[in-house]
Structure formats: structure tokens, C-alpha cells
Design a protein around this motif. Structure first.
Motif, PDB file in Angstrom:
ATOM      1  N   PRO A 305       0.799  -1.231   0.000  1.00  0.00           N
ATOM      2  CA  PRO A 305       0.000   0.000   0.000  1.00  0.00           C
ATOM      3  C   PRO A 305       0.828   1.275   0.000  1.00  0.00           C
ATOM      4  O   PRO A 305       0.341   2.325  -0.424  1.00  0.00           O
ATOM      5  CB  PRO A 305      -0.833  -0.123   1.279  1.00  0.00           C
ATOM      6  N   ASP A 306       2.084   1.219   0.436  1.00  0.00           N
ATOM      7  CA  ASP A 306       2.920   2.415   0.440  1.00  0.00           C
ATOM      8  C   ASP A 306       3.548   2.701  -0.922  1.00  0.00           C
ATOM      9  O   ASP A 306       4.095   3.786  -1.133  1.00  0.00           O
ATOM     10  CB  ASP A 306       4.037   2.288   1.481  1.00  0.00           C
ATOM     11  N   TYR A 307       3.484   1.731  -1.822  1.00  0.00           N
ATOM     12  CA  TYR A 307       4.061   1.926  -3.161  1.00  0.00           C
ATOM     13  C   TYR A 307       3.050   2.670  -4.039  1.00  0.00           C
ATOM     14  O   TYR A 307       1.912   2.232  -4.192  1.00  0.00           O
ATOM     15  CB  TYR A 307       4.419   0.575  -3.793  1.00  0.00           C
ATOM     16  N   THR A 308       3.467   3.789  -4.634  1.00  0.00           N
ATOM     17  CA  THR A 308       2.546   4.609  -5.443  1.00  0.00           C
ATOM     18  C   THR A 308       2.992   4.754  -6.885  1.00  0.00           C
ATOM     19  O   THR A 308       2.437   5.557  -7.632  1.00  0.00           O
ATOM     20  CB  THR A 308       2.415   6.014  -4.827  1.00  0.00           C
ATOM     21  N   GLY A 309       4.012   4.002  -7.297  1.00  0.00           N
ATOM     22  CA  GLY A 309       4.500   4.127  -8.670  1.00  0.00           C
ATOM     23  C   GLY A 309       3.719   3.256  -9.632  1.00  0.00           C
ATOM     24  O   GLY A 309       2.688   2.660  -9.294  1.00  0.00           O
ATOM     25  N   PRO A 310       4.200   3.155 -10.887  1.00  0.00           N
ATOM     26  CA  PRO A 310       3.550   2.293 -11.872  1.00  0.00           C
ATOM     27  C   PRO A 310       3.465   0.857 -11.363  1.00  0.00           C
ATOM     28  O   PRO A 310       4.429   0.327 -10.814  1.00  0.00           O
ATOM     29  CB  PRO A 310       4.475   2.402 -13.092  1.00  0.00           C
ATOM     30  N   ARG A 311       2.334   0.221 -11.574  1.00  0.00           N
ATOM     31  CA  ARG A 311       2.087  -1.108 -11.008  1.00  0.00           C
ATOM     32  C   ARG A 311       1.850  -2.112 -12.130  1.00  0.00           C
ATOM     33  O   ARG A 311       0.916  -1.962 -12.915  1.00  0.00           O
ATOM     34  CB  ARG A 311       0.869  -1.058 -10.082  1.00  0.00           C
ATOM     35  N   PRO A 319      -5.766  -4.896  -1.494  1.00  0.00           N
ATOM     36  CA  PRO A 319      -7.032  -4.879  -0.766  1.00  0.00           C
ATOM     37  C   PRO A 319      -7.838  -3.643  -1.173  1.00  0.00           C
ATOM     38  O   PRO A 319      -7.284  -2.597  -1.481  1.00  0.00           O
ATOM     39  CB  PRO A 319      -6.591  -4.808   0.705  1.00  0.00           C
ATOM     40  N   GLU A 320      -9.144  -3.793  -1.171  1.00  0.00           N
ATOM     41  CA  GLU A 320     -10.009  -2.749  -1.700  1.00  0.00           C
ATOM     42  C   GLU A 320      -9.780  -1.405  -1.036  1.00  0.00           C
ATOM     43  O   GLU A 320      -9.847  -0.353  -1.677  1.00  0.00           O
ATOM     44  CB  GLU A 320     -11.482  -3.156  -1.533  1.00  0.00           C
ATOM     45  N   ALA A 321      -9.428  -1.379   0.242  1.00  0.00           N
ATOM     46  CA  ALA A 321      -9.222  -0.114   0.948  1.00  0.00           C
ATOM     47  C   ALA A 321      -8.026   0.645   0.404  1.00  0.00           C
ATOM     48  O   ALA A 321      -7.942   1.865   0.493  1.00  0.00           O
ATOM     49  CB  ALA A 321      -9.037  -0.373   2.439  1.00  0.00           C
ATOM     50  N   ASP A 322      -7.050  -0.105  -0.175  1.00  0.00           N
ATOM     51  CA  ASP A 322      -5.834   0.531  -0.660  1.00  0.00           C
ATOM     52  C   ASP A 322      -5.836   0.739  -2.162  1.00  0.00           C
ATOM     53  O   ASP A 322      -4.954   1.399  -2.697  1.00  0.00           O
ATOM     54  CB  ASP A 322      -4.602  -0.326  -0.298  1.00  0.00           C
ATOM     55  N   ALA A 323      -6.798   0.150  -2.868  1.00  0.00           N
ATOM     56  CA  ALA A 323      -6.760   0.147  -4.330  1.00  0.00           C
ATOM     57  C   ALA A 323      -6.856   1.547  -4.907  1.00  0.00           C
ATOM     58  O   ALA A 323      -6.324   1.832  -5.978  1.00  0.00           O
ATOM     59  CB  ALA A 323      -7.885  -0.720  -4.882  1.00  0.00           C
ATOM     60  N   GLY A 324      -7.532   2.460  -4.209  1.00  0.00           N
ATOM     61  CA  GLY A 324      -7.690   3.803  -4.742  1.00  0.00           C
ATOM     62  C   GLY A 324      -6.393   4.572  -4.836  1.00  0.00           C
ATOM     63  O   GLY A 324      -6.295   5.535  -5.598  1.00  0.00           O
ATOM     64  N   ASP A 325      -5.371   4.178  -4.090  1.00  0.00           N
ATOM     65  CA  ASP A 325      -4.099   4.891  -4.116  1.00  0.00           C
ATOM     66  C   ASP A 325      -3.141   4.364  -5.173  1.00  0.00           C
ATOM     67  O   ASP A 325      -2.122   4.977  -5.458  1.00  0.00           O
ATOM     68  CB  ASP A 325      -3.400   4.769  -2.755  1.00  0.00           C
ATOM     69  N   ALA A 326      -3.427   3.213  -5.754  1.00  0.00           N
ATOM     70  CA  ALA A 326      -2.498   2.601  -6.701  1.00  0.00           C
ATOM     71  C   ALA A 326      -2.609   3.248  -8.073  1.00  0.00           C
ATOM     72  O   ALA A 326      -3.652   3.744  -8.463  1.00  0.00           O
ATOM     73  CB  ALA A 326      -2.783   1.098  -6.824  1.00  0.00           C
ATOM     74  N   VAL A 327      -1.515   3.241  -8.814  1.00  0.00           N
ATOM     75  CA  VAL A 327      -1.494   3.760 -10.179  1.00  0.00           C
ATOM     76  C   VAL A 327      -1.852   2.631 -11.127  1.00  0.00           C
ATOM     77  O   VAL A 327      -1.132   1.633 -11.217  1.00  0.00           O
ATOM     78  CB  VAL A 327      -0.096   4.329 -10.531  1.00  0.00           C
ATOM     79  N   THR A 328      -2.947   2.747 -11.831  1.00  0.00           N
ATOM     80  CA  THR A 328      -3.355   1.691 -12.754  1.00  0.00           C
ATOM     81  C   THR A 328      -2.574   1.777 -14.042  1.00  0.00           C
ATOM     82  O   THR A 328      -2.324   2.867 -14.553  1.00  0.00           O
ATOM     83  CB  THR A 328      -4.862   1.769 -13.056  1.00  0.00           C
TER      84      THR A 328
END
Length: 336
Positions: A305-311, A319-328
Motif C-alpha cells: 500500500p505504500d508503493y505509489t508508482g507504476p504497477r 485490498p479494496e481499501a488501498d486500491a484507490g491509491d495505486a497507479v493503474t
């Protein structure tokens, strides 16, 4: 004792080779490198009638002109100096600078591992002070092409002076394989005629032009990024990885340590060229082809969840609670 036959003078390197190297006696207009007994170095242009001054007196330029390099001279105050023409690796660390230079250890890695070859079509961003440009031009030769993009006009002017000086370009001329352009790589790359073999990215945000680089490279071509920090390293590697049109990126750095060798005293020296930059290379896939996916699982927490770069798209979902912070990156992976 039989008389020694004088050695036949070696002919100079052909002018059309644009090697930046000369053979034979030192000539007026050439640059020389003087090294004193403490290892201090001085570079200057030979000019008839001029003098070189230091804290150890002076030397007449005329005493050096016409002699074969590799000799020792004594100044007016008794200082001894070893005289050679400067090597490329010596020239780039002592030349005037605008931007920081790519050090010889990194330039050598780029030339070898990005496989810069005679006749290659290479794009460089940015030109900086021209250090890497000199190595690229020597590698591609006069029949290749190096197109250098530089955003800052003052840096471009410094780079041009340094490159012209190293290759002894006549007044009003420059290396025939060099095309120096003032502007942004992202805007200029699509305007080049035809595709290129190699792209070297020495810039703050190389990940921002990955799509343009992919369009410009021939299948099998190589992109090489030169970055200073681990944050930049992570961003460019992950951007190349999720693009889908490149092989698995290979990151590395090189460290150079000298050694003291004197009889039985053989040990590492007290100085070292440590971290200067990270290098990353990847090869362009053919149109419509995808690289093989890594079979090894990522380290625990690598894409947490702390990783915010390209995924990468093939990772398990957060997990759904963290999915909003991820880069699609699903859309990105389909652009290759």
C-alpha cells in the motif's frame, strides 16, 4: 657500436576519421596535458610565442611544439612536468562545464552495454557539457548519427565548444555526425526522420518520454537511462516494465577503486570513484510482441500500500481499501 636508424615518423590519424586523436610531433593549436611530480594536471592549447605559468615558474610553448609527446620538461624554477596529449577520459573531467559531466567510467559502460556501434543512429538527451557526446561520436564514427537534445541554450553552447575542441573542428565546422538541437526530447523525437538504434536518456524524468522512445526505436533497439537517485531508478524501471514493449529492464551501477602496488605492498588505494549514477537498459520488442513475464514473485511488500508508482498489471490486486491509491497501468501496457 652500429648506428641506430631513426624511426620513420608515423603518419597522423586521417582527418576524415574524426577521432579526436593525433600522432606525431605536437603542433600549434593542439591541447597538451602537463602533470607534475605530485600528480597535479594542467591543460592548455599550444600557441607559438606564449608561456605557461605555474607556482613552479614558466615554460615556453615553443619548447613543446615539434616534439613527440611523452617527454619531461623542466620549468624556469626547476619544476618537472610530464607532457602528453590528453586522452578522452582526461579531457572530459577537466573541460569547461555547464552541466555536470557523465564520468568516463559511466560513459564506458554506456558505450559497451548500450552497444553503440560504428554507423549507429543515436539520440541523446540532454547534451549537458558534451562529455558523453564525445564518446558517442567517437563510437558511431563519421558515418553514424548522434542527435543531441538540450533544453538550456547555455549548456548547448558549452557542449558545442567542448565537442569542437576535442575533435579539433575547423572554424565554422563541427563533427559531421553530430546534430545538436535546442529543445525538448519529447517534442523533437517524433519529428526525426526514420527510427533510431539507441536512445540515451540523461535527464531528470526519463520515464516521461518512454512512449516517445518506444515509437522511435527500431525493434531490438536499446534505451539507456542515466539517473542519480534510487527514487528515479525505481520510477524509470517500473515505467519501462509496465509499458509492455521492452524487455525486462536491467539496472546497475559501477564503482571504480584504484590499487597501490609497490613490491610486497599490494592493497586497495585510498581513493575511489564511487556512486555517480545508476544506469538502466532495456531492448525494444517487435511491434505487437510482449516480453516474457518474470516467474519469480516480487519481494514481500515491494508493491504494498505504500508503493505509489507504476504497477504491473499481472500483480495480485491490492485490498479494496488501498486500491484507490495505486497507479493503474492496464491501459499503458496495451500501447506497445
Amino acid at each position: 657500436m652500429p648506428e641506430t636508424t631513426p624511426a620513420v615518423p608515423s603518419p597522423d590519424v586521417p582527418r576524415e576519421a574524426w577521432s579526436g586523436v593525433h600522432r606525431g610531433p605536437l603542433r600549434a593549436g593542439e591541447w597538451v596535458r602537463l602533470t607534475d611530480q605530485k600528480g597535479r594536471r594542467h591543460n592548455f592549447e599550444l600557441t607559438p610565442g606564449k608561456r605557461f605559468f605555474s607556482n613552479r615558474g614558466h615554460l615556453e610553448h615553443d619548447e613543446l611544439i615539434g616534439r613527440d609527446e611523452g617527454f619531461t620538461v623542466v620549468s624556469s624554477a626547476g619544476g618537472q612536468y610530464l607532457v602528453f596529449r590528453p586522452l578522452l577520459s582526461e579531457f572530459v573531467v577537466s573541460m569547461p562545464r555547464g552541466a555536470a559531466v557523465v564520468y568516463p567510467k559511466d560513459a564506458a559502460q554506456i558505450i559497451a552495454l548500450a552497444d553503440i556501434f560504428p554507423g549507429a543512429r543515436v539520440v541523446e538527451a540532454g547534451a549537458g557539457s558534451g562529455a558523453l557526446t564525445c564518446s558517442l561520436l567517437r563510437a558511431v564514427g563519421p558515418w553514424g548519427r548522434v542527435t543531441s537534445f538540450e533544453l538550456r541554450e547555455e549548456f548547448a553552447e558549452v557542449a558545442k565548444r567542448n565537442v569542437d575542441q576535442f575533435f579539433s573542428a575547423p572554424e565554422g565546422e563541427t563533427h559531421p555526425a553530430w546534430d545538436l538541437r535546442l529543445g525538448d526530447l519529447k517534442e523533437g523525437l517524433p519529428q526525426l526522420e526514420g527510427q533510431v538504434d539507441r536512445v540515451i536518456l540523461d535527464m531528470l524524468d526519463p520515464w516521461s518520454c518512454v512512449d516517445a522512445v518506444a515509437d522511435a526505436l527500431v525493434p531490438g533497439g536499446i534505451v539507456c537511462a542515466y539517473v542519480a537517485t534510487t527514487t528515479q531508478l525505481s520510477r524509470v524501471v517500473e515505467t519501462l516494465r509496465v509499458h509492455g514493449g521492452f524487455t525486462e529492464p536491467q539496472p546497475w551501477e559501477s564503482l571504480v577503486r584504484d590499487w597501490h602496488v609497490e613490491g610486497l605492498a599490494v592493497r586497495p588505494g585510498h581513493k575511489m570513484i564511487g556512486h555517480t549514477a545508476f544506469l538502466v537498459t532495456a531492448r525494444r520488442m517487435a511491434p505487437g510482441e510482449k516480453p516474457m513475464r518474470k516467474t519469480r514473485r516480487p519481494a514481500p511488500g515491494a508493491y504494498g500500500p505504500d508503493y505509489t508508482g507504476p504497477r504491473p498489471a499481472d500483480l495480485p490486486p491490492l485490498p479494496e481499501a488501498d486500491a484507490g491509491d495505486a497507479v493503474t497501468t492496464d491501459a499503458v501496457t496495451d500501447e506497445a
